[in-house]
Every structure is written in structure tokens, then in C-alpha cells.
Design a protein around this motif. Structure first.
Motif, PDB file in Angstrom:
ATOM      1  N   LEU A 173       0.869  -1.172   0.000  1.00 16.72           N
ATOM      2  CA  LEU A 173       0.000   0.000   0.000  1.00 16.72           C
ATOM      3  C   LEU A 173       0.905   1.221   0.000  1.00 16.72           C
ATOM      4  O   LEU A 173       1.732   1.394   0.904  1.00 16.72           O
ATOM      5  CB  LEU A 173      -0.893  -0.001   1.240  1.00 16.72           C
ATOM      6  CG  LEU A 173      -1.785  -1.242   1.395  1.00 16.72           C
ATOM      7  CD1 LEU A 173      -2.351  -1.322   2.808  1.00 16.72           C
ATOM      8  CD2 LEU A 173      -2.903  -1.230   0.368  1.00 16.72           C
ATOM      9  N   ALA A 189      -4.889  -6.114   3.051  1.00 22.71           N
ATOM     10  CA  ALA A 189      -4.673  -5.029   2.101  1.00 22.71           C
ATOM     11  C   ALA A 189      -5.903  -4.808   1.225  1.00 22.71           C
ATOM     12  O   ALA A 189      -6.243  -3.663   0.896  1.00 22.71           O
ATOM     13  CB  ALA A 189      -3.454  -5.317   1.237  1.00 22.71           C
ATOM     14  N   SER A 227      -1.973   0.430  -4.644  1.00 23.61           N
ATOM     15  CA  SER A 227      -1.674  -0.878  -4.076  1.00 23.61           C
ATOM     16  C   SER A 227      -1.240  -1.801  -5.203  1.00 23.61           C
ATOM     17  O   SER A 227      -1.729  -1.684  -6.330  1.00 23.61           O
ATOM     18  CB  SER A 227      -2.889  -1.462  -3.347  1.00 23.61           C
ATOM     19  OG  SER A 227      -3.964  -1.676  -4.240  1.00 23.61           O
TER      20      SER A 227
END
Length: 408
Positions: A192, A237, A271
Motif C-alpha cells: 500500500l 490489504a 496498491s
């Protein structure tokens, strides 16, 4: 009609332009084929994407004549601090501190935003009559013919050159069409990436925090801003990426801590999945690979671009010296010199980062105690610590001329 060039480069990210400039400086004609729209990327506003350039990489940019165009936007990395951590807790008692004042050359490196570096590369390529840039176009086929390699573009046009360089990323079409296989594995992690504004100055210090689910890098940018690269499990994530900016920052704050005061998000968030991918060869008849096309690595030490620029420096030196000796720059014998120079080093570093990530991306108390003790030992032994620093700066051992800041 087929156009003939000395060198064709598939991929116009950063390694491709760097190689083009190095080769053109020696008189080779180069065509760079880039799938992305060059002008739009050059005009992009701040988006948080930035690179940690080792000192050796900065010397390469200086030797290519690009550094003066970006020096004012570069943030020196004066210190690097690495330690274990947990969200909401302070740093572990044992840590590693790389102080650039201990080097005979400083700083350790620089942080530089993608938009500034690409813009400088684009301007330099456009100003060089030996470089042709073809944007918004990709290579869709390639064939080795007597004395050359011929490529077909997505436009239907064909080009031929003495050698084709794959600088086209981890899923390199050049490598696949050349029959070069890959090996590697996923990390079960996603990076990220975002930029953070903070209340207090960072003093040019880069931080590497080893969290149980993956490392968090806090890298200084000009002004009171830092770039963060936060590695999390894929499942976490995916959830975090869907959060609002405000909710995202609520998760960042306990990991970031309060040592830089109040923090806020600047620009968009990104990401991308993390994996290791290594080409089984860096050379084939009339083909060579550089950058992520040769080795896609974990970002744990910020070495991805630096590894690519090491490839660029070595390949440029091999091709230019072969040209000056009257050799065929695209022959497998020439290209294997590059492979011998780079493959062992790049693979060793890639696997080293893989090991570090596996060792630190957990909360096992035995491993945690062992790695903290290991960092403490390295910190306590000056010559060992300075050796690691020189490795991080890219100035350890013999280097290609460009990484020394010298012309080829």
C-alpha cells in the motif's frame, strides 16, 4: 519499409530511457517503444510515487546529464533507521542506524518523485537526435533474422535492430517471445503506497519498521512530506484499499507513530501485489533483459530501480565496448558478457531481500529476539555496519563506469 536501428528498447519506464541515453552518448542509434503516453506521464501532478535512489544511481544520472534537471527536487537521505515494531507500540530496543556521516561519500541516497525523473528523461531523449521515442505503442512480435532482430509493433509497423532490449516489466513480452522462462513466488503480501504530510521535519531520515504482517517504509520527500510503502497480507490489504481516506489514515497513525507530529494524506493511494520473479536468463540471441524484466524483487529495501540501473550501467558498458572493438553488439557472445556480469549479483540480492522479508514478516518471539539481537550486533560493530552502508549506497566493490559517475 523496415527501419534499421542499432538498438531497440521495448519499455519506456525509467530503465529504458536511461539505457537509451547511455548508448546514444556513444553514438548508437536507439528506438524506445513505450506502451504509455509519454507526454501525459510527464505532465502528471504529484501522486506520491517516489524512488529511493542509491548514491551510485545518482552518479549514473549525473553521468547521463540528467541529474541537474532533478537535483532541486531530490531529497537527500542522510540516515536510515531500521527496527522491529508493532502497531501502537514504540520501537524495539535494538535497532540499526546508518549515518551518512560515517561514509566517505554522502548522503546514502536520494528520494525522487517519479514525475520529475521521467520528465527529465523525456526531455533528454527528445533533445538527442540519435533517440527515437515511439509512445502508446507496444511490441507484439519479434523474430531473429540474419544479423538482426525484427519486431512488429501494435501499429503494424516493423522495425529491425542489431539487438532488442526488454525493459518491459515483470511480465516481459520480450522475454516470453525469446523463450526465456521465469521462476518465483508470491509473498501473500500487497504493498500500500501513499504520501503523507507531517507536522515536524523528517531531517532526511528514512525509516524501515518491521511489522508482523510486513515491513513499513517511511521515506523522506522534500518539505514535511514522506512516502510510505506499507506491506500487508493480501486479505488485509484488500480490505484497507477499499477504505475511505479518513479510515485509511486511522489505520496508518498507530503504525506511523507520533514522532513526526500530526499526519495527513497527500495525493492518491496505490496498491500492488508483491512477488519475486526471476528470469532464467538475461540474454538470448539478439535479446537482453534489464530491470523488472530480468528480476522483480520485494520493495523491502527500495532496491528495485537501483538494481535496474545497475543492469543499465553494465549493459551499456558491454555494448559500447563491443561496438568500439568492431564486434557484433547483438551476438550471443557479447550479450552473455552482460549476463555473467549481472545475473549472480541481482539474483543474490533478490534472494537476500526475500530472506529478510520472511525473517521479519512474523511475530514469532524466538525469531523476533534473534533478529533484534542481530541488528544490535551489526549496530555495535563499526566496520560491519559501514560495510552494510556501502552496500546500500551501491558503492561497494567494483562498479560499472556509469555507477562511478564516469563516462563510458
Amino acid at each position: 519499409m523496415t527501419q534499421v536501428h542499432d538498438v531497440l528498447i521495448a519499455g519506456g519506464g525509467l530503465n529504458g530511457p536511461a539505457l537509451a541515453l547511455a548508448l546514444a552518448a556513444a553514438g548508437l542509434s536507439v528506438t524506445v517503444i513505450d506502451a504509455a503516453p509519454a507526454q501525459r506521464r510527464a505532465e502528471d501532478a504529484f501522486d506520491g510515487r517516489a524512488y529511493a535512489l542509491a548514491l551510485a544511481s545518482q552518479k549514473l544520472l549525473a553521468a547521463l546529464g540528467v541529474w541537474p534537471a532533478v537535483a532541486a527536487q531530490a531529497q537527500p537521505i542522510n540516515d536510515v533507521k531500521a527496527f522491529d515494531g508493532r502497531p501502537g507500540e514504540g520501537a524495539a530496543p535494538f535497532f540499526l542506524h546508518f549515518d551518512s556521516r560515517e561514509l566517505d561519500q554522502k548522503p546514502v541516497g536520494y528520494m525522487l518523485e517519479d514525475r520529475f525523473l521521467y520528465r527529465a528523461f523525456l526531455a533528454a531523449m527528445q533533445a538527442n537526435p540519435l533517440i527515437t521515442l515511439i509512445s502508446e505503442t507496444s511490441v507484439v512480435a519479434q523474430d531473429v533474422v540474419p544479423g538482426a532482430v525484427r519486431v512488429t509493433l501494435s501499429t503494424g509497423e516493423t522495425l529491425s535492430g542489431r539487438v532488442l532490449i526488454g525493459a518491459d516489466g515483470r511480465r516481459s513480452g520480450v522475454a516470453e517471445r525469446a523463450g526465456i522462462g521465469r521462476e518465483g513466488w508470491g509473498y501473500g503480501q500487497t504493498a500500500l503506497v501513499a504520501a503523507i504530510a507531517h507536522e515536524k521535519p523528517h531531517e532526511g531520515i528514512a525509516y524501515q519498521l518491521f511489522m508482523p504482517n510486513g515491513p513499513l517504509a517511511i521515506l523522506p520527500l522534500p518539505g514535511n512530506r514522506s512516502s510510505i510503502v506499507w506491506s500487508e497480507t493480501e486479505a488485509n490489504a484488500a480490505t484497507i484499499a477499499k477504505l475511505s481516506d479518513a479510515d485509511f489514515m486511522e489505520l496508518v497513525k498507530p503504525r506511523f507513530g507520533d514522532f513526526l507530529g500530526q499526519i495527513s494524506l497527500v495525493g492518491p493511494r496505490f496498491s500492488y501485489p508483491l512477488n519475486l520473479t526471476l528470469a532464467k536468463a538475461y540474454a538470448a540471441p539478439r535479446v537482453a533483459l534489464v530491470g523488472d524484466a530480468a528480476h522483480g524483487v520485494h520493495p523491502i529495501a527500495g532496491q528495485g530501480l537501483n538494481l535496474g540501473l545497475r543492469d543499465v550501467a553494465a549493459l551499456a558498458e558491454v555494448l559500447i565496448e563491443a561496438m568500439r572493438r568492431g564486434e557484433d553488439i547483438g551476438s550471443i557472445h557479447t550479450l552473455e558478457r552482460f549476463q555473467m556480469w549481472r545475473r549472480f549479483d541481482a539474483t543474490t540480492l533478490a534472494l537476500g531481500m526475500d530472506t529478510v522479508n520472511k525473517l521479519f514478516s512474523n511475530d514469532n518471539p524466538v525469531l523476533r529476539a534473534g533478529r533484534d539481537l542481530g541488528m544490535g550486533i551489526v549496530q555495535a560493530i563499526g566496520p560491519l555496519r559501514r560495510g552494510f552502508m556501502r552496500q546500500a549506497a551501491g558503492i561497494a566493490g567494483p562498479q560499472p563506469k556509469l555507477l562511478q559517475g564516469r563516462q563510458i
